[in-house]
Design an enzyme around this catalytic site. Structure first.
Site, PDB file in Angstrom:
ATOM      1  N   HIS A 271       0.837  -1.203   0.000  1.00 20.67           N
ATOM      2  CA  HIS A 271       0.000   0.000   0.000  1.00 20.67           C
ATOM      3  C   HIS A 271       0.879   1.264   0.000  1.00 20.67           C
ATOM      4  CE1 HIS A 271      -4.468   0.555   0.556  1.00 20.67           C
ATOM      5  NE2 HIS A 271      -4.098   1.805   0.689  1.00 20.67           N
ATOM      6  N   ARG A 274       1.694   2.841   3.328  1.00 19.67           N
ATOM      7  CA  ARG A 274       0.661   3.629   4.032  1.00 19.67           C
ATOM      8  C   ARG A 274      -0.043   2.836   5.136  1.00 19.67           C
ATOM      9  NH1 ARG A 274      -0.871   8.314   0.969  1.00 19.67           N
ATOM     10  NH2 ARG A 274      -3.121   8.216   1.299  1.00 19.67           N
TER      11      ARG A 274
HETATM   12  C1  LIG Z   1      -3.716   9.253  -1.881  1.00 17.34           C
HETATM   13  C2  LIG Z   1      -3.798   7.755  -1.962  1.00 17.34           C
HETATM   14  C3  LIG Z   1      -5.033   7.131  -1.846  1.00 17.34           C
HETATM   15  C4  LIG Z   1      -5.108   5.732  -1.934  1.00 17.34           C
HETATM   16  N1  LIG Z   1      -6.347   5.133  -1.889  1.00 17.34           N
HETATM   17  C5  LIG Z   1      -6.431   3.798  -2.100  1.00 17.34           C
HETATM   18  C6  LIG Z   1      -7.705   3.179  -2.205  1.00 17.34           C
HETATM   19  O1  LIG Z   1      -8.742   3.830  -2.100  1.00 17.34           O
HETATM   20  N2  LIG Z   1      -7.741   1.839  -2.427  1.00 17.34           N
HETATM   21  C7  LIG Z   1      -6.602   1.077  -2.546  1.00 17.34           C
HETATM   22  O2  LIG Z   1      -6.685  -0.139  -2.759  1.00 17.34           O
HETATM   23  N3  LIG Z   1      -5.390   1.652  -2.464  1.00 17.34           N
HETATM   24  C8  LIG Z   1      -5.284   2.976  -2.264  1.00 17.34           C
HETATM   25  N4  LIG Z   1      -4.043   3.568  -2.227  1.00 17.34           N
HETATM   26  C9  LIG Z   1      -2.835   2.747  -2.435  1.00 17.34           C
HETATM   27  C10 LIG Z   1      -2.469   2.667  -3.923  1.00 17.34           C
HETATM   28  O3  LIG Z   1      -3.438   1.948  -4.649  1.00 17.34           O
HETATM   29  C11 LIG Z   1      -1.112   1.973  -4.132  1.00 17.34           C
HETATM   30  O4  LIG Z   1      -1.139   0.698  -3.533  1.00 17.34           O
HETATM   31  C12 LIG Z   1       0.070   2.762  -3.576  1.00 17.34           C
HETATM   32  O5  LIG Z   1      -0.111   4.147  -3.751  1.00 17.34           O
HETATM   33  C13 LIG Z   1       1.335   2.310  -4.300  1.00 17.34           C
HETATM   34  O6  LIG Z   1       2.458   2.948  -3.810  1.00 17.34           O
HETATM   35  P1  LIG Z   1       3.108   4.258  -4.495  1.00 17.34           P
HETATM   36  O7  LIG Z   1       2.264   5.402  -4.056  1.00 17.34           O
HETATM   37  O8  LIG Z   1       4.479   4.289  -3.899  1.00 17.34           O
HETATM   38  O9  LIG Z   1       3.093   4.059  -5.987  1.00 17.34           O
HETATM   39  C14 LIG Z   1      -3.931   4.956  -2.114  1.00 17.34           C
HETATM   40  C15 LIG Z   1      -2.707   5.603  -2.236  1.00 17.34           C
HETATM   41  C16 LIG Z   1      -2.628   6.977  -2.171  1.00 17.34           C
HETATM   42  C17 LIG Z   1      -1.296   7.641  -2.333  1.00 17.34           C
END
Ligand SMILES: Cc1cc2nc3c(=O)[nH]c(=O)nc-3n(C[C@H](O)[C@H](O)[C@H](O)COP(=O)(O)O)c2cc1C
Length: 379
Positions: A271, A274
């Site tokens: 993620h 996060r």
């Molecule tokens: C602002 C933000 C919102 C996100 N919201 C979701 C989401 O609603 N559902 C989900 O599966 N992943 C969510 N993610 C994770 C992303 O799908 C992804 O796994 C992650 O951003 C990948 O890492 P990177 O930002 O280093 O490319 C979110 C990421 C960010 C940055």
């Protein structure tokens, strides 16, 4: 050869986004769990793998297209699901859907999108995928699945790495909540970024648009999403006839069990750091999971991908397809639609350049052979 672009690197996009966005919004996009160690390591790990250049090979007009599941994409990467994209810039959701169509890459629509899943499907067309969170009760999730089906989605992503939303210190410090609560601190932050604030207010403050029906109206960003369990996955596999992808897998035993549940693909991801700050970099989980599920199960990878070289390295380590989160949202925040298009074009150019260095004409030829072996690799 190179035309002028609004964005020529990830660092560019990030710096420009930081200037244009209120701090609270920039931090929502860029921030991570805990002390943000996992997010940092996701980036650093890419530097620990070295690519082997090969000379005197015919490398003109390389093929960058990627067949994945039942799709023929023009490029081997796509847009990861992200909630509340219109916070980056008004109209971002639509820009994402349309860019995905133009570049023929997948666009994953989040449960927490700031436009409805129906609208996004209309804007994006065939390669638009829907990502499901099982918030609260499974009943609400089934309603969402039925809506996705009725809207014509044929690929569903079940995100499983958010049983509970992690503590994101920046959001806590900035008072970031959905819907917004605007106190003095937030007011000053917005006032200092009038371009974003006026544009956003004129278009209406974004909110999660998939939750407009009845009790779902009150989307709670911090609600438990633990409804995604093994039982739910089994039931979902029975009910969803299209492609089913499970996102957020880091453990090889979990991956094997998910494979046995009959999914069409697994999405290796932490993620973007996060969720679990003590997580290893997601890239390290990729070869382990590839070993566990064997050569044939399609694997998607995300977390820390910023450049064309990163994409090639992920493919070499066992991914069939690669996704990006923050870079895409920051590119839109930096320069709206142009920023997004420039970032995608930049990745495409970078992949071409890397392939030429590797002596390859065809993306499907990328394998572990393009990496130096462990002796040169600081694992
Ligand atoms: C602002 C933000 C919102 C996100 N919201 C979701 C989401 O609603 N559902 C989900 O599966 N992943 C969510 N993610 C994770 C992303 O799908 C992804 O796994 C992650 O951003 C990948 O890492 P990177 O930002 O280093 O490319 C979110 C990421 C960010 C940055």
């Amino acid at each position: 050869m190179w035309e002028t672009k609004s964005i020529i690197s990830f660092e560019d996009a990030k710096a420009k986004a930081k200037r244009r966005l209120p701090r609270m919004i920039f931090d929502f996009i860029e921030g991570s769990a805990g002390r943000e160690v996992a997010a940092e390591k996701n980036l650093q790990i890419f530097n620990d793998f070295y690519l082997r250049s090969k000379v005197l090979a015919p490398v003109e007009d390389p093929k960058l297209n990627a067949d994945f599941l039942n799709y023929s994409f023009d490029l081997p990467f796509g847009i990861a699901p992200m909630g509340m994209c219109n916070l980056a810039w008004p109209g971002a959701d639509r820009n994402l859907a349309e860019a995905a169509k133009t570049f023929k890459i997948p666009h994953c629509v989040s449960t927490a999108a700031s436009s409805s899943l129906e609208e996004l499907k209309k804007w994006g067309g065939d390669q638009t995928w829907f990502q499901l969170y099982v918030n609260r009760s499974a009943k609400e999730a089934w309603t969402m699945v039925d809506r996705a089906d009725a809207a014509g989605y044929t690929t569903l992503i079940l995100t499983v790495d958010v049983p509970v939303v992690s503590r994101r210190v920046r959001d806590l410090r900035n008072g970031f909540v959905v819907p917004f609560k605007i106190g003095l601190k937030q007011f000053i932050d917005f006032a200092l970024h009038p371009n974003w604030s006026l544009s956003t207010i004129m278009k209406g403050i974004p909110e999660p648009k998939n939750f407009r029906h009845g009790s779902q109206n009150s989307f709670d960003r911090n609600a438990s999403r633990a409804g995604a369990n093994w039982e739910f996955l089994g039931e979902l596999r029975k009910r969803w006839k299209g492609n089913l992808i499970v996102k957020g897998v880091m453990d090889p035993e979990d991956a094997k069990r998910i494979q046995n549940a009959g999914v069409n693909a697994i999405w290796v991801s932490n993620h973007g750091g996060r969720q679990l700050d003590g997580s290893p970099p997601a890239l390290l989980a990729l070869p382990e999971i590839r070993d566990s599920v064997g050569p044939n199960l399609p694997l998607i990878f995300d977390s820390g991908v910023r450049s064309g070289e990163d994409i090639v390295k992920a493919l070499a380590l066992g991914a069939n397809f690669v996704m990006l989160g923050r870079p895409i949202m920051l590119a839109i925040a930096a320069s709206s639609e142009k920023g997004l298009n420039d970032y995608i074009s930049m990745l495409k150019e970078e992949i071409k350049v890397v392939m030429a260095q590797l002596g390859l004409k065809d993306l499907s030829k990328i394998s572990g052979d393009v990496l130096y072996d462990d002796i040169y690799t600081k694992m």
